[in-house]
Enzyme design. Structure first.
Site, mmCIF file in Angstrom:
data_model
loop_
_atom_site.group_PDB
_atom_site.id
_atom_site.type_symbol
_atom_site.label_atom_id
_atom_site.label_comp_id
_atom_site.label_asym_id
_atom_site.label_seq_id
_atom_site.Cartn_x
_atom_site.Cartn_y
_atom_site.Cartn_z
ATOM 1 N N ALA A 1 0.802 -1.234 0.000
ATOM 2 C CA ALA A 1 0.000 0.000 0.000
ATOM 3 C C ALA A 1 0.829 1.275 0.000
ATOM 4 O O ALA A 1 0.278 2.362 -0.182
ATOM 5 C CB ALA A 1 -0.938 0.006 1.216
ATOM 6 N N SER B 1 -0.988 -9.384 -14.323
ATOM 7 C CA SER B 1 -0.244 -8.604 -15.317
ATOM 8 C C SER B 1 -0.476 -9.200 -16.692
ATOM 9 O O SER B 1 -0.773 -10.397 -16.827
ATOM 10 C CB SER B 1 1.256 -8.638 -14.999
ATOM 11 O OG SER B 1 2.025 -8.093 -16.052
ATOM 12 N N TYR C 1 9.533 -13.645 -13.949
ATOM 13 C CA TYR C 1 8.449 -12.716 -13.610
ATOM 14 C C TYR C 1 7.157 -13.129 -14.303
ATOM 15 O O TYR C 1 6.089 -13.195 -13.672
ATOM 16 C CB TYR C 1 8.809 -11.282 -13.989
ATOM 17 C CG TYR C 1 7.666 -10.321 -13.770
ATOM 18 C CD1 TYR C 1 7.256 -9.996 -12.485
ATOM 19 C CD2 TYR C 1 6.966 -9.765 -14.847
ATOM 20 C CE1 TYR C 1 6.174 -9.139 -12.262
ATOM 21 C CE2 TYR C 1 5.897 -8.905 -14.637
ATOM 22 C CZ TYR C 1 5.506 -8.597 -13.346
ATOM 23 O OH TYR C 1 4.435 -7.761 -13.141
ATOM 24 N N GLY D 1 -1.220 -3.823 -18.368
ATOM 25 C CA GLY D 1 -0.016 -3.736 -19.167
ATOM 26 C C GLY D 1 0.914 -2.707 -18.542
ATOM 27 O O GLY D 1 1.131 -2.708 -17.332
ATOM 28 N N THR E 1 4.699 3.347 -12.517
ATOM 29 C CA THR E 1 4.823 3.413 -11.058
ATOM 30 C C THR E 1 6.307 3.231 -10.746
ATOM 31 O O THR E 1 7.162 3.490 -11.594
ATOM 32 C CB THR E 1 3.996 2.294 -10.379
ATOM 33 O OG1 THR E 1 4.503 1.022 -10.824
ATOM 34 C CG2 THR E 1 2.523 2.407 -10.740
ATOM 35 N N GLU E 2 6.629 2.736 -9.560
ATOM 36 C CA GLU E 2 8.021 2.421 -9.234
ATOM 37 C C GLU E 2 8.452 1.077 -9.835
ATOM 38 O O GLU E 2 9.581 0.627 -9.624
ATOM 39 C CB GLU E 2 8.205 2.364 -7.712
ATOM 40 C CG GLU E 2 8.034 3.693 -7.009
ATOM 41 C CD GLU E 2 8.213 3.563 -5.507
ATOM 42 O OE1 GLU E 2 8.444 2.434 -5.028
ATOM 43 O OE2 GLU E 2 8.122 4.585 -4.824
#
Length: 257
Positions: free
Chosen positions: A14, A144, A157, A188, A192-193
């Site tokens: 979060a 994902s 991954y 997709g 973000t980080e």
């Protein structure tokens, strides 16, 4: 549409990205939030901001989802007022590296498998029995496009996200006959980080991932999650794949240079 007011929503991961965006959209609706992440300082800042802005109750958990004993302890010792979790957002996840499989880094593999698969399993195992016994609940797993289409260097991954897809489908089948809902939201490219983490803080390399593209934002994904959890109780959104208009597949991307 289901109201989220006073519903207890647990969000893992979060402290940033999609997790933070979910916290904000649910806070706006008056939900009671359990926010879990490893970075306690960032988590506390977020909790303080949302509590002040939306006048809601928030319970913060410093938690590494890879640690099964810690997950068990966190869920079993929740205060009574927080123990009946209505919605679980299994958002904690990450990617490490883009090595070829035969040149892969074992530590990267362990971190992805332990977080993306085992962490999700631990939370699900400790939270869902309560949903079943109370006769209601919703599990949202953040998958994902990588779980549907493998790409070069994505091997492990992509494998972990394919596992999330299979686990979501299996959980839905196992919960048949109960009112508990299961959704997999599979984005997709989201800025973000994510890429910063994948490349171990190499921001220049991370920025190139989104160069010439208008990617999804964390808010875009949170908006889709919000839609899924607020449908009528008899409706289950099994799976949502969302991508930016500039992306047609895991590897096919339109870059304006």
């Amino acid at each position: 549409m289901i109201s989220l007011k006073n519903q207890i929503i647990l969000i893992t991961g979060a402290s940033s990205g999609i997790g933070t965006a979910c916290a904000r959209i649910f806070a706006h609706e008056g939900a009671k939030l359990i926010l879990a992440a490893r970075r306690l300082e960032r988590l506390q800042q977020l909790a303080d901001t949302l509590a002040k802005e939306f006048n809601i109750e928030i319970h913060s958990l410093q938690l590494d989802v890879r640690d099964r004993i810690a997950v068990e302890s966190a869920i079993s010792t929740l205060p009574a007022a927080w123990s009946n979790i209505d919605i679980l957002i299994n958002n904690a996840g990450l990617s490490r590296g883009l090595d070829k499989l035969h040149e892969g880094d074992f530590q990267n593999w362990e971190e992805m498998i332990d977080t993306n698969i085992k962490g999700l399993l631990y939370l699900t195992r400790y939270v869902v029995p309560g949903m079943v016994s109370r006769g209601g609940g919703h599990v949202v797993n953040i998958g994902s496009i990588a779980g549907h289409q493998t790409y070069p260097g994505g091997n492990v991954y992509c494998g972990t996200k394919a596992a999330v897809k299979a686990i979501s489908e299996g959980l839905k089948q196992d919960l048949l006959g109960t009112p508990v809902r299961v959704t997999s939201v599979d984005p997709g490219m989201v800025e973000t980080e994510f890429s910063d983490v994948r490349f171990h803080g190499d921001t220049e390399r991370a920025n190139k991932v989104y160069q010439g593209v208008t990617p999804l934002t964390a808010d875009d994904v949170a908006d889709v999650i919000f839609f899924c959890v607020t449908r009528s109780p008899h409706v289950n959104i099994n799976e949502v794949i969302l991508m930016p208009v500039d992306q047609a597949s895991a590897t096919l991307v339109n870059r304006r240079t």
